[in-house]
Design an enzyme around this catalytic site. Structure first.
Site, PDB file in Angstrom:
ATOM      1  N   ARG A 196       0.677  -1.182   0.206  1.00  0.00           N
ATOM      2  CA  ARG A 196      -0.119  -0.204   0.076  1.00  0.00           C
ATOM      3  C   ARG A 196       0.925   1.053   0.039  1.00  0.00           C
ATOM      4  O   ARG A 196       1.283   2.383  -0.880  1.00  0.00           O
ATOM      5  CB  ARG A 196      -1.332   0.023   1.424  1.00  0.00           C
ATOM      6  CG  ARG A 196      -1.959  -1.113   1.314  1.00  0.00           C
ATOM      7  CD  ARG A 196      -3.069  -1.283   2.967  1.00  0.00           C
ATOM      8  NE  ARG A 196      -1.773  -1.747   3.405  1.00  0.00           N
ATOM      9  CZ  ARG A 196      -2.300  -3.343   4.273  1.00  0.00           C
ATOM     10  NH1 ARG A 196      -2.675  -3.708   3.809  1.00  0.00           N
ATOM     11  NH2 ARG A 196      -0.833  -3.545   4.532  1.00  0.00           N
ATOM     12  N   ARG A 247       3.007  -8.325  -7.945  1.00  0.00           N
ATOM     13  CA  ARG A 247       2.439  -6.684  -8.217  1.00  0.00           C
ATOM     14  C   ARG A 247       2.456  -6.364  -9.908  1.00  0.00           C
ATOM     15  O   ARG A 247       2.916  -4.873  -9.879  1.00  0.00           O
ATOM     16  CB  ARG A 247       3.350  -5.960  -7.376  1.00  0.00           C
ATOM     17  CG  ARG A 247       2.376  -6.955  -5.507  1.00  0.00           C
ATOM     18  CD  ARG A 247       2.790  -5.800  -4.993  1.00  0.00           C
ATOM     19  NE  ARG A 247       2.036  -6.334  -3.409  1.00  0.00           N
ATOM     20  CZ  ARG A 247       0.735  -6.398  -2.827  1.00  0.00           C
ATOM     21  NH1 ARG A 247       0.176  -6.340  -3.266  1.00  0.00           N
ATOM     22  NH2 ARG A 247       1.366  -6.758  -1.696  1.00  0.00           N
ATOM     23  N   ASP A 265      13.285   7.644   9.778  1.00  0.00           N
ATOM     24  CA  ASP A 265      12.041   7.916  10.217  1.00  0.00           C
ATOM     25  C   ASP A 265      11.810   6.851  11.539  1.00  0.00           C
ATOM     26  O   ASP A 265      11.315   7.404  12.241  1.00  0.00           O
ATOM     27  CB  ASP A 265      10.400   8.148   9.340  1.00  0.00           C
ATOM     28  CG  ASP A 265       9.309   7.707  10.372  1.00  0.00           C
ATOM     29  OD1 ASP A 265       9.394   9.308  11.526  1.00  0.00           O
ATOM     30  OD2 ASP A 265       8.597   7.739  10.393  1.00  0.00           O
ATOM     31  N   HIS A 284       9.816   8.793  13.850  1.00  0.00           N
ATOM     32  CA  HIS A 284       8.947   7.887  13.540  1.00  0.00           C
ATOM     33  C   HIS A 284       7.335   8.547  13.411  1.00  0.00           C
ATOM     34  O   HIS A 284       6.954   9.079  14.376  1.00  0.00           O
ATOM     35  CB  HIS A 284       8.288   6.760  14.692  1.00  0.00           C
ATOM     36  CG  HIS A 284       8.098   5.542  14.417  1.00  0.00           C
ATOM     37  ND1 HIS A 284       8.141   4.327  14.413  1.00  0.00           N
ATOM     38  CD2 HIS A 284       7.125   5.055  13.323  1.00  0.00           C
ATOM     39  CE1 HIS A 284       7.991   3.362  14.099  1.00  0.00           C
ATOM     40  NE2 HIS A 284       6.870   4.535  13.086  1.00  0.00           N
ATOM     41  N   ILE A 285       7.265   9.520  12.823  1.00  0.00           N
ATOM     42  CA  ILE A 285       6.129  10.461  12.457  1.00  0.00           C
ATOM     43  C   ILE A 285       5.850   9.954  10.992  1.00  0.00           C
ATOM     44  O   ILE A 285       4.827  10.642  10.501  1.00  0.00           O
ATOM     45  CB  ILE A 285       6.322  11.903  12.641  1.00  0.00           C
ATOM     46  CG1 ILE A 285       8.094  12.454  11.468  1.00  0.00           C
ATOM     47  CG2 ILE A 285       7.221  12.114  13.727  1.00  0.00           C
ATOM     48  CD1 ILE A 285       7.803  13.669  12.130  1.00  0.00           C
TER      49      ILE A 285
HETATM   50  P1  NAP Z   1       1.518  -4.051   3.190  1.00  0.00           P
HETATM   51  O1  NAP Z   1       0.656  -3.434   1.967  1.00  0.00           O
HETATM   52  O2  NAP Z   1       1.604  -4.693   3.375  1.00  0.00           O
HETATM   53  O3  NAP Z   1       2.866  -3.772   1.845  1.00  0.00           O
HETATM   54  C1  NAP Z   1       4.714  -4.449   3.019  1.00  0.00           C
HETATM   55  C2  NAP Z   1       4.958  -4.892   1.068  1.00  0.00           C
HETATM   56  O4  NAP Z   1       6.681  -5.333   1.980  1.00  0.00           O
HETATM   57  C3  NAP Z   1       5.142  -5.878   0.488  1.00  0.00           C
HETATM   58  O5  NAP Z   1       4.573  -5.553  -0.558  1.00  0.00           O
HETATM   59  C4  NAP Z   1       4.844  -6.928   0.707  1.00  0.00           C
HETATM   60  O6  NAP Z   1       5.536  -8.190  -0.069  1.00  0.00           O
HETATM   61  C5  NAP Z   1       6.597  -6.623   0.865  1.00  0.00           C
HETATM   62  N1  NAP Z   1       7.761  -7.442   2.091  1.00  0.00           N
HETATM   63  C6  NAP Z   1       7.385  -8.100   2.750  1.00  0.00           C
HETATM   64  N2  NAP Z   1       8.169  -9.045   2.795  1.00  0.00           N
HETATM   65  C7  NAP Z   1       9.418  -9.164   2.385  1.00  0.00           C
HETATM   66  C8  NAP Z   1      10.564  -9.729   1.756  1.00  0.00           C
HETATM   67  N3  NAP Z   1      10.683 -10.944   2.132  1.00  0.00           N
HETATM   68  N4  NAP Z   1      11.184  -9.484   0.918  1.00  0.00           N
HETATM   69  C9  NAP Z   1      10.362  -8.440  -0.246  1.00  0.00           C
HETATM   70  N5  NAP Z   1       9.399  -7.073   0.198  1.00  0.00           N
HETATM   71  C10 NAP Z   1       8.551  -8.094   1.403  1.00  0.00           C
HETATM   72  O7  NAP Z   1       2.516  -2.387   4.113  1.00  0.00           O
HETATM   73  P2  NAP Z   1       1.971  -1.386   3.772  1.00  0.00           P
HETATM   74  O8  NAP Z   1       0.532  -0.890   4.657  1.00  0.00           O
HETATM   75  O9  NAP Z   1       2.648  -0.219   3.041  1.00  0.00           O
HETATM   76  O10 NAP Z   1       3.088  -1.320   5.533  1.00  0.00           O
HETATM   77  C11 NAP Z   1       4.982  -1.699   4.830  1.00  0.00           C
HETATM   78  C12 NAP Z   1       5.422  -0.550   6.462  1.00  0.00           C
HETATM   79  O11 NAP Z   1       5.621   0.222   6.671  1.00  0.00           O
HETATM   80  C13 NAP Z   1       4.424  -1.685   7.944  1.00  0.00           C
HETATM   81  O12 NAP Z   1       4.630  -2.724   8.163  1.00  0.00           O
HETATM   82  C14 NAP Z   1       4.907  -0.785   8.543  1.00  0.00           C
HETATM   83  O13 NAP Z   1       6.091  -1.754   9.305  1.00  0.00           O
HETATM   84  C15 NAP Z   1       5.754   0.308   7.878  1.00  0.00           C
HETATM   85  N6  NAP Z   1       4.762   1.648   8.892  1.00  0.00           N
HETATM   86  C16 NAP Z   1       5.953   2.902   9.408  1.00  0.00           C
HETATM   87  C17 NAP Z   1       5.291   4.345   9.132  1.00  0.00           C
HETATM   88  C18 NAP Z   1       6.264   4.917   9.559  1.00  0.00           C
HETATM   89  O14 NAP Z   1       5.049   5.598  10.886  1.00  0.00           O
HETATM   90  N7  NAP Z   1       6.877   5.100   9.860  1.00  0.00           N
HETATM   91  C19 NAP Z   1       3.466   4.569   8.997  1.00  0.00           C
HETATM   92  C20 NAP Z   1       3.068   3.085   8.547  1.00  0.00           C
HETATM   93  C21 NAP Z   1       3.891   2.078   8.348  1.00  0.00           C
HETATM   94  P3  NAP Z   1       4.202  -8.584  -1.418  1.00  0.00           P
HETATM   95  O15 NAP Z   1       4.007  -6.992  -2.150  1.00  0.00           O
HETATM   96  O16 NAP Z   1       5.396  -9.447  -2.133  1.00  0.00           O
HETATM   97  O17 NAP Z   1       4.197  -9.477  -0.510  1.00  0.00           O
HETATM   98  C1  GLV Z   2       3.575   2.579  11.751  1.00  0.00           C
HETATM   99  O1  GLV Z   2       4.872   2.661  12.335  1.00  0.00           O
HETATM  100  C2  GLV Z   2       2.736   1.599  11.707  1.00  0.00           C
HETATM  101  O2  GLV Z   2       2.784   0.795  11.508  1.00  0.00           O
HETATM  102  O3  GLV Z   2       1.285   2.299  11.668  1.00  0.00           O
END
Ligand code: NAP
Ligand code: GLV
Length: 346
Positions: A181, A206, A287, A311-312
């Protein structure tokens, strides 16, 4: 006299009714009193809500004590929810709901074994996090914080042709590690900057999503060798833990700028620091770190070519308000045995 007696009797009755109602309501423990009130208000309409009192992570001992006998737990990424917490809660615990999309702090397998449902908050924070990732990338590649410091410390002597130059996104090669996402929304925001190439590395193809932003799927090593910018936006899993290690930094181009808004655990931070100190890579925007908060004496904080944020990623007001409500609605649905708005299925 008779009237006063009647009033007292009515008051006693109403007190008993409200006590009976309270005792039949589910009990919810909330580890963050500082979430937006709208989520807590939703819960309070039909649950007995107890909250940790400080706007800081609940101490482990307190969590283990307070979770006892609760039907649901409203938690955050700052809380480690493992078997010990679930044991302490007792068999009546039905739901763990986190106000985050990442859920690596929850032992989901252990929850599933016990029939405890896990809620999280994907989607709602995708745009905010993608936006912050772009802000961090631009602040890092155009050296905004470094330049801003010079204004205040007298380092700005005059306009100067090559001073504070950075590396533009235009005609660059951008590699996204993770294309879920958030990764897809980051790519959509990078396109208007006219990069030469966007690549991504994932487990699944994808292809359809990639077509929208004209991105090409490459393997990890190819991405490392190709990219002027590497943006990490994957989930933290046993496979991705410290995948960005010394060997990975060794394969990057010397002008590579490394951006991480996923999780600190995806990176071997010591190796990253060495790569930055030795100018093996050009810069980094983070972040997320290990640990959080990053200690003030961490060597990363001494480097000019690093931007660290606390982490924002999803910290935009409306996003955080809605996250608070979704986490609450996930609990209410689980307690009613209904479909949750966002449930973790693994
Ligand atoms: P998502 O839609 O589940 O996307 C996760 C992505 O990671 C997918 O493309 C997945 O691959 C990939 N992935 C997982 N394992 C992998 C591997 N072994 N090798 C390569 N790619 C791999 O999650 P999202 O909503 O985008 O969020 C992603 C992450 O961002 C969260 O889990 C969280 O830790 C982080 N986040 C951080 C903040 C912040 O405040 N900094 C805020 C929100 C989220 P596939 O496409 O193959 O499934
Ligand atoms: C933030 O890092 C989240 O996973 O929502």
């Amino acid at each position: 006299m008779y009237k006063t007696g009647l009033i007292q009797h009515a008051k006693r009755l109403s007190h008993l009714v409200s006590e009976a109602r309270m005792s039949s309501q589910p009990n919810v423990y909330v580890t963050r009193p500082d979430v937006d009130i709208s989520g807590l208000e939703l819960l309070r309409k039909s649950c007995n809500v107890t909250t940790w009192s400080k706007a800081l992570p609940v101490p482990r001992e307190e969590l283990l004590r307070e979770i006892k006998g609760k039907d649901a737990l409203y938690c955050a990424l700052t809380d480690k929810i493992d078997a010990a917490v679930l044991d302490s809660a007792g068999d009546q615990l039905k739901c763990v709901s986190t106000i985050s999309v990442g859920y690596e702090h929850i032992d989901v397998q252990e929850c599933k074994k016990r029939g405890i449902r896990v809620g999280y908050t994907p989607d709602v924070l995708t745009d905010a996090t993608a936006e912050l990732t772009l802000a961090l990338l631009l602040a890092t590649n155009r050296r905004l914080f470094e330049a801003n410091k010079e204004v205040y410390n007298g380092g700005w002597k005059s306009w100067s042709p090559m001073w504070m130059c950075g590396q533009g996104l235009k005609n660059s090669r951008v590699g996204l590690y993770g294309f879920g996402r958030i990764g897809q929304e980051i790519a959509a925001r990078i396109v208007p900057f006219k990069p030469a190439l966007i690549t991504y590395t994932t487990r699944t193809a994808r292809r359809e999503e990639a077509t929208k932003v004209n991105a090409q799927r490459v393997d990890f090593n190819e991405m490392l060798g190709l990219s002027d910018f590497i943006v990490v936006c994957c989930a933290l899993t046993p496979e991705t833990k410290e995948i960005f290690n010394a060997a990975a930094f060794e394969k990057m181009k010397p002008n590579c700028i490394f951006i991480n808004t996923a999780r600190g655990g995806v990176v071997d931070q010591k190796a990253l620091c060495e790569a930055l100190e030795s100018k093996r890579i050009l810069g980094a925007g983070l972040d997320v770190t290990t640990p959080e908060p990053i200690p003030l004496d961490d060597p990363l904080l001494k480097l000019d070519n690093v931007v660290v944020l606390p982490h924002i990623g999803s910290a935009d007001i409306e996003t955080r308000k809605e996250m608070s409500r979704i986490a609450a609605r996930n609990i209410l649905a689980a307690l009613d045995g209904c479909e949750m708005e966002s449930e973790v299925f693994v």
